[in-house]
Design an enzyme around this catalytic site. Structure first.
Site, PDB file in Angstrom:
ATOM      1  N   GLU A 159      10.299 -64.912 -32.570  1.00 12.01           N
ATOM      2  CA  GLU A 159      11.216 -64.187 -33.499  1.00 12.01           C
ATOM      3  C   GLU A 159      11.980 -65.407 -34.331  1.00 12.01           C
ATOM      4  O   GLU A 159      13.275 -65.306 -34.340  1.00 12.01           O
ATOM      5  CB  GLU A 159      12.301 -63.303 -32.795  1.00 12.01           C
ATOM      6  CG  GLU A 159      11.254 -62.546 -31.803  1.00 12.01           C
ATOM      7  CD  GLU A 159      12.040 -61.504 -31.040  1.00 12.01           C
ATOM      8  OE1 GLU A 159      13.388 -61.538 -31.050  1.00 12.01           O
ATOM      9  OE2 GLU A 159      11.468 -60.605 -30.384  1.00 12.01           O
ATOM     10  N   GLU A 266       2.703 -57.373 -28.003  1.00 15.03           N
ATOM     11  CA  GLU A 266       3.592 -56.637 -27.574  1.00 15.03           C
ATOM     12  C   GLU A 266       3.624 -55.199 -28.085  1.00 15.03           C
ATOM     13  O   GLU A 266       4.535 -54.425 -28.097  1.00 15.03           O
ATOM     14  CB  GLU A 266       5.055 -57.198 -27.870  1.00 15.03           C
ATOM     15  CG  GLU A 266       5.154 -58.765 -27.489  1.00 15.03           C
ATOM     16  CD  GLU A 266       6.645 -59.122 -27.704  1.00 15.03           C
ATOM     17  OE1 GLU A 266       7.438 -58.368 -27.677  1.00 15.03           O
ATOM     18  OE2 GLU A 266       6.658 -60.234 -27.441  1.00 15.03           O
TER      19      GLU A 266
HETATM   20  O1  G3I Z   1      15.901 -56.851 -13.346  1.00 15.35           O
HETATM   21  C1  G3I Z   1      17.154 -57.346 -13.434  1.00 15.35           C
HETATM   22  C2  G3I Z   1      18.042 -56.627 -12.342  1.00 15.35           C
HETATM   23  O2  G3I Z   1      17.625 -56.860 -11.134  1.00 15.35           O
HETATM   24  C3  G3I Z   1      19.586 -57.247 -12.868  1.00 15.35           C
HETATM   25  O3  G3I Z   1      20.580 -56.388 -12.201  1.00 15.35           O
HETATM   26  C4  G3I Z   1      19.709 -56.743 -14.469  1.00 15.35           C
HETATM   27  C5  G3I Z   1      21.255 -57.349 -14.821  1.00 15.35           C
HETATM   28  O4  G3I Z   1      20.999 -58.768 -14.905  1.00 15.35           O
HETATM   29  O5  G3I Z   1      18.946 -57.641 -15.314  1.00 15.35           O
HETATM   30  C6  G3I Z   1      17.585 -57.107 -14.912  1.00 15.35           C
HETATM   31  O6  G3I Z   1      16.551 -57.833 -15.645  1.00 15.35           O
HETATM   32  C7  G3I Z   1      16.580 -57.574 -17.146  1.00 15.35           C
HETATM   33  C8  G3I Z   1      15.178 -57.403 -17.496  1.00 15.35           C
HETATM   34  O7  G3I Z   1      15.014 -56.975 -18.721  1.00 15.35           O
HETATM   35  C9  G3I Z   1      14.584 -56.288 -16.568  1.00 15.35           C
HETATM   36  O8  G3I Z   1      15.090 -54.937 -17.152  1.00 15.35           O
HETATM   37  C10 G3I Z   1      17.155 -58.955 -17.798  1.00 15.35           C
HETATM   38  O9  G3I Z   1      18.714 -58.753 -17.489  1.00 15.35           O
HETATM   39  C11 G3I Z   1      16.914 -58.562 -19.261  1.00 15.35           C
HETATM   40  O10 G3I Z   1      17.545 -59.449 -20.087  1.00 15.35           O
HETATM   41  C12 G3I Z   1      15.324 -58.190 -19.654  1.00 15.35           C
HETATM   42  O11 G3I Z   1      15.290 -57.695 -20.950  1.00 15.35           O
HETATM   43  C13 G3I Z   1      13.986 -58.134 -21.652  1.00 15.35           C
HETATM   44  C14 G3I Z   1      14.325 -58.622 -22.785  1.00 15.35           C
HETATM   45  O12 G3I Z   1      12.986 -58.921 -23.536  1.00 15.35           O
HETATM   46  C15 G3I Z   1      14.882 -59.915 -22.712  1.00 15.35           C
HETATM   47  O13 G3I Z   1      14.393 -60.765 -22.053  1.00 15.35           O
HETATM   48  C16 G3I Z   1      13.137 -56.959 -21.519  1.00 15.35           C
HETATM   49  O14 G3I Z   1      12.712 -56.524 -20.390  1.00 15.35           O
HETATM   50  C17 G3I Z   1      11.816 -56.990 -22.276  1.00 15.35           C
HETATM   51  O15 G3I Z   1      11.078 -55.913 -22.632  1.00 15.35           O
HETATM   52  C18 G3I Z   1      12.274 -57.951 -23.692  1.00 15.35           C
HETATM   53  O16 G3I Z   1      11.010 -58.151 -24.399  1.00 15.35           O
HETATM   54  C19 G3I Z   1      11.141 -58.543 -25.805  1.00 15.35           C
HETATM   55  C20 G3I Z   1      10.223 -59.658 -25.798  1.00 15.35           C
HETATM   56  O17 G3I Z   1      10.508 -60.678 -25.056  1.00 15.35           O
HETATM   57  C21 G3I Z   1      10.464 -60.074 -27.315  1.00 15.35           C
HETATM   58  N1  G3I Z   1      10.014 -59.207 -28.308  1.00 15.35           N
HETATM   59  C22 G3I Z   1      10.626 -58.161 -28.324  1.00 15.35           C
HETATM   60  C23 G3I Z   1      10.516 -57.427 -26.683  1.00 15.35           C
HETATM   61  C24 G3I Z   1      11.660 -56.142 -26.393  1.00 15.35           C
HETATM   62  O18 G3I Z   1      12.840 -56.405 -26.788  1.00 15.35           O
END
Ligand code: G3I
Length: 353
Positions: A159, A266
Site C-alpha cells: 500500500e 486479497e
Molecule cells: O486476535 C487479536 C486479539 O486476540 C486481540 O485481543 C486484539 C486486540 O489487540 O487483536 C486481535 O488481532 C487483530 C487481528 O486483526 C485479528 O482480528 C489485530 O489487532 C488487528 O491489527 C488485525 O487486523 C488485520 C489488519 O490487516 C491489520 O494487520 C486484519 O485482520 C486484516 O484482515 C487486515 O488485512 C489487510 C491486509 O493486511 C492489507 N490489505 C487490507 C487488508 C484489510 O484491511
C-alpha cells in the site's frame, strides 16, 4: 489408500452434502457437489488465516481441502513479530508455515514494509539513518530468511500509494530512508535473504480509482528503472458488489503489462459496502458472484507464466475483517457453517472453463 486421500474424499463428500442444504442466509444453494478449488486450478488458490483458527478441526479441514496457499492475515506483519524491546517472535508465523507445509500448501509472506505498521521499537531508534537502516534490513532479513525455501513470495512493499492516488504515502519508512530508496532497499534486502521468492508490491482500490492505478503503475516503472528486484505485482481486489463490470478485467490486464507475476492477493466482495441501487439482496449476491468470476476469468486469461496466485481474503464469512466491521456482510466463498455459496460456485465454473 493414504490418509490424505481418505481425508480429502471424506471432506469432498462433506462439501457435496453441504452444497445441497438450505441456506441460513437465504442464498440459493449451489446445485450438486462442489469440487475443491485447489483441485481445479493449475495455479495456487490462496486464502488468509490466523494461527488460532487452525486449532478448529472443521476450519482446518475446510481450509486445507479448498486452498493451496496460505497468507497470514496479520501474524507475519510487524505488529505481531516486532516486540516492544525490538526483539522478534515467530511462534504464530511458524504455526501457519507448519500447517501449510503439513498440508501441501504454499506459504505467502505478507507484509514486510507497510505505512500502517510503525512499531515503537523502530520509532524509538535514533534519527541516524545508519542505525535505523540496519534495524530495517535486519527485520527484512530475519523474516524472509526464516521462510526461505518455503515462502513462494513476499509482499515487500504494501500500500505505497495515497488513497486519493495523488502521490506516494509519507510515513516513518519513507521519512527515515527516502520515499523511493526505502522501497528499492527493501527489495534488495529481501532478494539477498531469498534468491527464489517472488517479490511483490501490493495495493488496493486499483480497480475503482484510476488515479491510484496510474500512480501505482508509475511507481512500478520507477522501481524497475531503479533496479529494484521487483518480480511481482499484487492487486488486493477488496471490492464492493456495485463495482461496474469490466473494471477488474481492465485493471488486471493493466497490471500485467510489465510481464511480471500477478497476484490477486486479497479478493473479497462486500455486499454491505455496495451502493443502494440494487433492487434486492438476491441481485446484490448475483453481482457479487459475477465479480468473483470476472476477477478469476481475467486472471486465468493472463499468460501462465504470470499467474502467481488467486487469493481470497478469508475462508468463511464470519472470519472476514469485513464481517468484524459489519456482521451483516457476506463477502467470502463459504457461509458461517462452512457451506459453499454461489460465490464459490462462480469460481468453480470459471475453473471448469
Ligand atoms: O486476535 C487479536 C486479539 O486476540 C486481540 O485481543 C486484539 C486486540 O489487540 O487483536 C486481535 O488481532 C487483530 C487481528 O486483526 C485479528 O482480528 C489485530 O489487532 C488487528 O491489527 C488485525 O487486523 C488485520 C489488519 O490487516 C491489520 O494487520 C486484519 O485482520 C486484516 O484482515 C487486515 O488485512 C489487510 C491486509 O493486511 C492489507 N490489505 C487490507 C487488508 C484489510 O484491511
Amino acid at each position: 489408500m493414504n490418509s490424505d486421500l481418505t481425508r480429502r474424499g471424506a471432506l469432498g463428500s462433506a462439501l457435496a452434502l453441504a452444497a445441497c442444504g438450505p441456506r441460513a442466509n437465504g442464498q440459493p444453494a449451489p446445485q450438486g457437489p462442489v469440487t475443491p478449488l485447489r483441485d481445479l486450478a493449475p495455479f495456487p488458490i490462496g486464502t488468509c488465516v490466523q494461527a488460532g483458527f487452525l486449532d478448529d478441526p472443521a476450519y482446518a479441514a475446510l481450509t486445507s481441502q479448498t486452498f493451496s496457499q496460505l497468507t497470514a492475515e496479520w501474524e507475519m506483519k510487524m505488529e505481531y513479530i516486532v516486540l516492544p524491546d525490538g526483539g522478534f517472535r515467530f511462534d504464530r508465523p511458524d504455526r501457519i508455515a507448519g500447517f501449510a507445509r503439513n498440508h501441501g500448501m504454499k506459504l505467502f509472506g505478507h507484509a514486510l514494509v507497510w505505512y500502517a505498521q510503525q512499531p515503537d521499537a523502530f520509532v524509538r531508534l535514533d534519527e541516524s539513518r545508519t542505525s535505523f537502516g540496519r534495524a530495517y534490513d535486519n527485520y527484512i532479513t530475519a523474516c524472509v530468511g526464516r521462510y526461505r525455501g518455503q515462502a513462494s513470495g513476499w509482499d515487500v512493499v504494501n500500500e505505497p500509494i495515497r488513497d486519493d492516488g495523488s502521490a506516494l504515502r509519507d510515513h516513518l519508512w519513507s521519512q527515515r530512508l527516502g520515499p523511493i530508496d526505502h522501497m528499492v532497499r527493501a527489495f534488495h534486502v529481501a532478494r539477498a535473504a531469498d534468491p527464489e521468492a517472488v517479490l511483490f508490491i501490493n495495493d488496493y482500490n486499483l480497480e475503482s480509482n484510476p488515479a491510484k492505478l496510474d500512480q501505482y503503475l508509475r511507481l512500478i516503472d520507477a522501481l524497475l528503472k531503479a533496479g529494484a528486484p521487483l518480480t511481482g505485482v499484487g492487486c488486493q481486489t477488496h471490492c464492493n458488489a456495485d463495482l461496474p463490470t469490466g473494471a477488474l478485467t481492465r485493471t488486471i490486464r493493466a497490471l500485467a503489462r510489465f510481464g511480471l507475476k500477478v497476484h490477486v492477493s486479497e479478493i473479497d466482495v462486500s455486499i454491505v459496502r455496495a451502493g443502494g441501487w440494487f433492487v434486492s439482496r438476491e441481485e446484490k449476491l448475483a453481482a457479487q458472484a459475477r465479480l468473483y468470476a470476472e476477477a478469476l476469468a481475467a486472471f486465468v486469461a493472463l499468460p501462465e507464466a504470470q499467474q502467481f496466485a488467486f487469493t481470497i481474503w478469508g475462508v468463511r464469512d464470519p472470519d472476514s475483517w469485513l464481517v468484524r466491521e459489519n456482521a451483516s456482510d457476506t463477502p467470502l466463498l463459504f457461509d458461517g457453517q462452512g457451506r459453499p455459496k454461489q460465490t464459490y460456485r462462480a469460481l468453480e465454473r470459471v475453473l471448469r472453463g
